[in-house]
Design a protein around this motif. Structure first.
Motif, short mmCIF file in Angstrom:
data_model
loop_
_atom_site.label_atom_id
_atom_site.label_comp_id
_atom_site.label_asym_id
_atom_site.label_seq_id
_atom_site.Cartn_x
_atom_site.Cartn_y
_atom_site.Cartn_z
N VAL A 157 0.85 -1.18 0.00
CA VAL A 157 0.00 0.00 0.00
C VAL A 157 0.89 1.24 0.00
N ARG A 158 0.56 2.20 -0.83
CA ARG A 158 1.32 3.45 -0.85
C ARG A 158 0.66 4.45 0.08
N LEU A 159 1.47 5.06 0.94
CA LEU A 159 0.95 5.98 1.94
C LEU A 159 1.64 7.33 1.78
N VAL A 160 0.87 8.39 1.79
CA VAL A 160 1.40 9.74 1.64
C VAL A 160 0.85 10.61 2.77
N GLU A 161 1.77 11.08 3.64
CA GLU A 161 1.36 11.94 4.75
C GLU A 161 1.40 13.41 4.35
N LEU A 216 -0.32 20.69 21.80
CA LEU A 216 1.01 20.21 21.42
C LEU A 216 2.08 20.75 22.35
N LYS A 217 3.09 19.92 22.56
CA LYS A 217 4.21 20.24 23.43
C LYS A 217 5.50 20.18 22.63
N PRO A 218 6.52 20.87 23.07
CA PRO A 218 7.81 20.79 22.34
C PRO A 218 8.31 19.35 22.19
N GLU A 219 8.00 18.51 23.16
CA GLU A 219 8.46 17.12 23.07
C GLU A 219 7.69 16.30 22.04
N ASP A 220 6.69 16.88 21.43
CA ASP A 220 6.00 16.22 20.32
C ASP A 220 6.72 16.45 18.99
N THR A 221 7.75 17.27 19.00
CA THR A 221 8.52 17.53 17.79
C THR A 221 9.14 16.24 17.27
N ALA A 222 8.87 15.92 16.02
CA ALA A 222 9.35 14.67 15.43
C ALA A 222 8.92 14.60 13.98
N VAL A 223 9.46 13.61 13.28
CA VAL A 223 8.91 13.22 11.99
C VAL A 223 7.84 12.17 12.27
N TYR A 224 6.65 12.41 11.74
CA TYR A 224 5.52 11.52 11.97
C TYR A 224 5.30 10.66 10.73
N TYR A 225 5.17 9.36 10.98
CA TYR A 225 5.00 8.39 9.90
C TYR A 225 3.66 7.69 10.02
N CYS A 226 3.02 7.51 8.90
CA CYS A 226 1.82 6.72 8.79
C CYS A 226 2.23 5.31 8.34
N ALA A 227 1.55 4.29 8.84
CA ALA A 227 1.89 2.92 8.49
C ALA A 227 0.65 2.06 8.42
N ALA A 228 0.73 1.00 7.62
CA ALA A 228 -0.39 0.07 7.45
C ALA A 228 0.03 -1.32 7.89
N SER A 229 -0.88 -2.01 8.55
CA SER A 229 -0.60 -3.35 9.06
C SER A 229 -1.66 -4.33 8.61
N GLU A 230 -1.23 -5.54 8.24
CA GLU A 230 -2.18 -6.60 7.91
C GLU A 230 -2.78 -7.22 9.17
N GLU A 231 -2.21 -6.90 10.33
CA GLU A 231 -2.80 -7.28 11.60
C GLU A 231 -3.89 -6.26 11.90
N PHE A 245 3.42 -2.29 17.77
CA PHE A 245 4.81 -2.52 17.41
C PHE A 245 5.04 -2.20 15.94
N GLY A 246 6.07 -1.40 15.68
CA GLY A 246 6.36 -1.02 14.31
C GLY A 246 6.69 -2.21 13.41
N SER A 247 7.24 -3.26 13.99
CA SER A 247 7.62 -4.44 13.20
C SER A 247 6.41 -5.14 12.61
N MET A 248 5.22 -4.83 13.10
CA MET A 248 4.00 -5.47 12.57
C MET A 248 3.36 -4.65 11.46
N TYR A 249 4.03 -3.60 11.04
CA TYR A 249 3.55 -2.78 9.93
C TYR A 249 4.47 -3.00 8.73
N ASN A 250 3.86 -3.19 7.57
CA ASN A 250 4.70 -3.49 6.41
C ASN A 250 4.63 -2.45 5.31
N SER A 251 3.87 -1.40 5.51
CA SER A 251 3.85 -0.30 4.55
C SER A 251 4.01 0.99 5.34
N TRP A 252 4.89 1.86 4.85
CA TRP A 252 5.19 3.11 5.56
C TRP A 252 5.18 4.28 4.59
N GLY A 253 4.76 5.42 5.09
CA GLY A 253 4.86 6.65 4.32
C GLY A 253 6.24 7.26 4.47
#
Length: 128
Positions: free
Chosen positions: A2-6, A90-105, A111-119
């Motif tokens: 799956v293609r994901l675009v954030e 929002l707090k300064p500690e929320d600063t980050a790169v945010y990724y969307c992901a899809a899981s067949e579970e 757990f990130g290891s259970m996601y196989n598609s990432w934006g």
């Protein structure tokens, strides 16, 4: 896969809000977006990627990291192939790169290891 675009990241002052979007297209293992769980993860500079929120295939079940519970809301619209992350107080500690992901579970794992598609990620910067 799956293609994901954030989209929707940006610079905001502490206490402000942002809404991230993730548009999905395509299939994974023959399954379309509306049968997959979706998750949001983030990675701050110098830190490991961490779970933020997930939502099951139907949108009826959500999970949140303790650090964002009560401030962030994940939602999805399967007709639009889109998942959102509404981020309030929002707090300064929320600063980050945010990724969307899809899981067949389809229950929405944490757990990130259970996601196989990432934006590609969208950057959120919260200034103090």
């Amino acid at each position: 896969q799956v293609r994901l675009v954030e989209s929707g990241g940006g610079l905001v002052q502490a206490g402000g809000s942002l809404r991230l979007s993730c548009a999905a297209s395509g299939r994974t293992s023959g399954r379309t977006y509306d049968s997959l769980a979706m998750g949001w993860f983030r990675q701050a500079p110098g830190k490991e990627r961490e779970f933020v929120a997930s939502i099951n295939w139907s949108g009826g079940s959500t999970k949140y990291a303790e650090s964002v519970k009560g401030r962030f809301t994940i939602s999805r619209d399967n007709a639009k192939n889109t998942v959102w992350l509404q981020m309030n107080s929002l707090k300064p500690e929320d600063t980050a790169v945010y990724y969307c992901a899809a899981s067949e579970e389809s229950t929405g794992p944490t757990f990130g290891s259970m996601y196989n598609s990432w934006g590609q990620g969208t950057t959120v910067t919260v200034s103090s």
